[in-house]
Design an enzyme around this catalytic site. Structure first.
Site, PDB file in Angstrom:
ATOM      1  N   HIS A   1      41.313  41.222  34.717  1.00 16.54           N
ATOM      2  CA  HIS A   1      39.807  42.088  34.435  1.00 16.54           C
ATOM      3  C   HIS A   1      40.020  43.213  33.653  1.00 16.54           C
ATOM      4  O   HIS A   1      39.097  43.726  33.080  1.00 16.54           O
ATOM      5  CB  HIS A   1      38.961  42.130  35.594  1.00 16.54           C
ATOM      6  CG  HIS A   1      38.458  40.844  36.134  1.00 16.54           C
ATOM      7  ND1 HIS A   1      37.949  39.740  35.380  1.00 16.54           N
ATOM      8  CD2 HIS A   1      38.549  40.370  37.590  1.00 16.54           C
ATOM      9  CE1 HIS A   1      37.480  38.908  36.189  1.00 16.54           C
ATOM     10  NE2 HIS A   1      38.141  39.055  37.466  1.00 16.54           N
TER      11      HIS A   1
ATOM     12  N   ASP B   1      41.317  31.003  37.358  1.00 17.65           N
ATOM     13  CA  ASP B   1      40.938  31.878  38.601  1.00 17.65           C
ATOM     14  C   ASP B   1      39.366  31.485  38.507  1.00 17.65           C
ATOM     15  O   ASP B   1      38.861  31.046  37.327  1.00 17.65           O
ATOM     16  CB  ASP B   1      40.935  33.328  37.923  1.00 17.65           C
ATOM     17  CG  ASP B   1      40.676  34.230  39.182  1.00 17.65           C
ATOM     18  OD1 ASP B   1      39.386  34.423  39.404  1.00 17.65           O
ATOM     19  OD2 ASP B   1      41.511  35.007  39.505  1.00 17.65           O
TER      20      ASP B   1
ATOM     21  N   HIS C   1      37.128  33.269  38.530  1.00 20.04           N
ATOM     22  CA  HIS C   1      36.516  34.433  37.455  1.00 20.04           C
ATOM     23  C   HIS C   1      36.639  34.444  36.194  1.00 20.04           C
ATOM     24  O   HIS C   1      37.930  34.150  35.922  1.00 20.04           O
ATOM     25  CB  HIS C   1      36.538  35.824  38.108  1.00 20.04           C
ATOM     26  CG  HIS C   1      36.046  35.986  39.426  1.00 20.04           C
ATOM     27  ND1 HIS C   1      36.846  35.857  40.674  1.00 20.04           N
ATOM     28  CD2 HIS C   1      34.976  36.329  39.892  1.00 20.04           C
ATOM     29  CE1 HIS C   1      35.853  36.010  41.797  1.00 20.04           C
ATOM     30  NE2 HIS C   1      34.952  36.446  41.378  1.00 20.04           N
TER      31      HIS C   1
ATOM     32  N   ASP D   1      41.384  31.926  43.988  1.00 17.84           N
ATOM     33  CA  ASP D   1      39.941  32.132  44.517  1.00 17.84           C
ATOM     34  C   ASP D   1      38.981  30.985  44.031  1.00 17.84           C
ATOM     35  O   ASP D   1      37.827  30.924  44.485  1.00 17.84           O
ATOM     36  CB  ASP D   1      39.351  33.382  44.010  1.00 17.84           C
ATOM     37  CG  ASP D   1      39.458  33.710  42.898  1.00 17.84           C
ATOM     38  OD1 ASP D   1      39.895  33.043  41.947  1.00 17.84           O
ATOM     39  OD2 ASP D   1      39.134  35.096  42.169  1.00 17.84           O
TER      40      ASP D   1
END
Length: 435
Positions: A137, A172, A174, A261
């Site tokens: 990120h 991931d 995200h 995750d």
């Protein structure tokens, strides 16, 4: 077909000792748990083990702005109250707190990914693993989503010195927004992200319509998913899309971000992917699919906020990369208590309702494959003289101030640590200059 993969594995025990704070979901301690689980299954005997170098500020500034790197270098928990404007400018705060040894933490995990890329570039390894990396990120001038330095972008920049085309894959939960943003305008990196999208889920980007711009148009691929996607749906979609991507794009090397995750039961996730420790982790089925392309492969960690499941996940995936099937019963290790009461590698899938209908997934797949049709052929690049690896200044022992505290990493260069349980012919821990 390669006869036997040469696999390098990067780890520094210091990376798991930092603390984001009491209530913060990011627990770097998960890296120590992963490493000790890898050791307990004796997977280290099948790999070359390296402690990464700590990336220098000049290396980090190959992507990040120099002022941002400099601020990370000097900010401490004791001085942060003096820099409220800078903290806001660089997005440091609740999600990305300032903690003790923050910059060294960034240097180690980024150094691992850079070192991994260099080993691939120099044909010293076929597969390179850095579970501490994958912090996707972070942006050029700011922290984001628990990420401060984007090691993936730095690793890809290193790979671009030797490869005309790099494929980045992100599983991931995200969206891999920082990596996508860094290469949004180029065709030399194709980014493919499978992630939860909608309901204001962080970071809020990653719609299927985000496809890149200018020279990078159609070279950003997003696969937005809803809550509860299960093993079968995920792997079928992944296999179809990635097979077509590799066929069309013809990358010279692949970078795979394995954020854990997306597993069932994650503290911040919302997918139903399970671990089948007796055979494969379904999350690791993606790793197996990518490995089968027999291309140079850089593998990193990423998100993952239920520590024991992160350790399970990345250990199984290390086994997949080594073609080693692991017994379901977890061997004795320093963190065995975290895996109770069953002490098994296998965890069941979740019970979140799967909101991804067949028609929805079919529509997403069709849109992605349609966009790939616009890529007529693999883009080429006129390769010029390859720039050298970053210049690393020599360590001048005579210039050291004897009254100045020497950090653990520097002392480790002078003595061999005996607390990481490396042994055998593949122990390269004492020879970290070979990167």
């Amino acid at each position: 077909m390669r006869s036997k993969d040469r696999i390098s594995y990067f780890y520094d025990g210091d990376v798991g000792s930092v603390y984001f704070g009491p209530n913060h979901p990011m627990k770097p301690h998960r890296l120590c748990m992963t490493h000790h689980l890898v050791l307990s299954y004796e997977l280290h005997k099948k790999m070359e083990i390296y402690r990464p170098h700590k990336a220098y500020p000049v290396e980090l500034a190959q992507f990040h702005s120099a002022d941002y790197v400099e601020f990370l270098h000097r900010i401490t928990p004791d001085t942060q109250h003096l820099f409220s404007n800078e903290l806001a400018r660089y997005n440091l705060g609740e999600d990305c707190p300032v903690f003790e040894n923050l910059f060294e933490f960034c240097q180690i995990y980024a150094g691992g990914t850079i070192d991994a890329a260099r080993r691939l570039n120099n044909h010293l390894s076929d597969i390179a693993i850095n579970w501490a990396g994958g912090l996707h990120h972070a942006k050029k001038c700011e922290a984001s989503g628990f990420c401060y330095i984007n090691d993936l972008v730095l690793g890809i920049l290193e790979l671009l010195k030797h490869h005309a085309r790099v494929l980045y894959i992100d599983i991931d939960v995200h969206h891999g927004d920082g990596v996508e943003e860094a290469f949004y305008f180029t065709d030399r990196v194709m980014t493919v992200s499978f992630h939860k999208y909608g309901d204001k889920f962080f970071p809020g980007t990653g719609d299927v319509k985000e496809i890149g711009e200018r020279e990078g148009k159609f070279y950003a691929i997003n696969v937005p998913l809803k809550d509860g996607i299960d093993d079968t749906s995920f792997t079928r979609l992944f296999k179809t899309i990635i097979a077509k991507v590799v066929e069309v794009y013809q990358p010279g090397v692949i970078v795979l971000q394995c954020g854990a995750d997306s597993l069932a039961g994650d503290r911040l996730g919302c997918f139903n992917l399970s671990i089948d420790g007796a055979n494969l982790l379904w999350h690791a089925e993606c790793v197996r699919i990518v490995k089968k392309f027999n291309l140079p492969l850089l593998v990193t960690g990423g998100g993952g906020y239920t520590k024991e499941n992160v350790a399970r996940c990345w250990t199984v995936e290390t086994g997949v990369l080594l073609d080693s099937e692991l017994p379901n019963e977890i061997p004795e290790n320093e963190y065995i208590k975290y895996f109770g009461p069953e002490y098994l590698l296998k965890i069941p899938n979740g019970h979140i309702e799967n909101l991804n209908s067949k028609s929805y997934l079919g529509t997403i797949k069709m849109q992605v494959l349609e966009n790939l049709r616009y890529i007529q052929h693999a883009p080429g690049v006129q390769m010029q003289e390859v720039p050298p690896d970053f210049y690393i200044p020599d360590f001048d022992e005579d210039a050291q101030n004897p009254d100045e505290r020497v950090d653990q990493h520097t002392r480790d260069k002078q003595i061999q640590r005996n607390d990481e349980y490396y042994e055998g012919d593949n122990d390269n821990d004492h020879n970290t200059d070979v990167v």
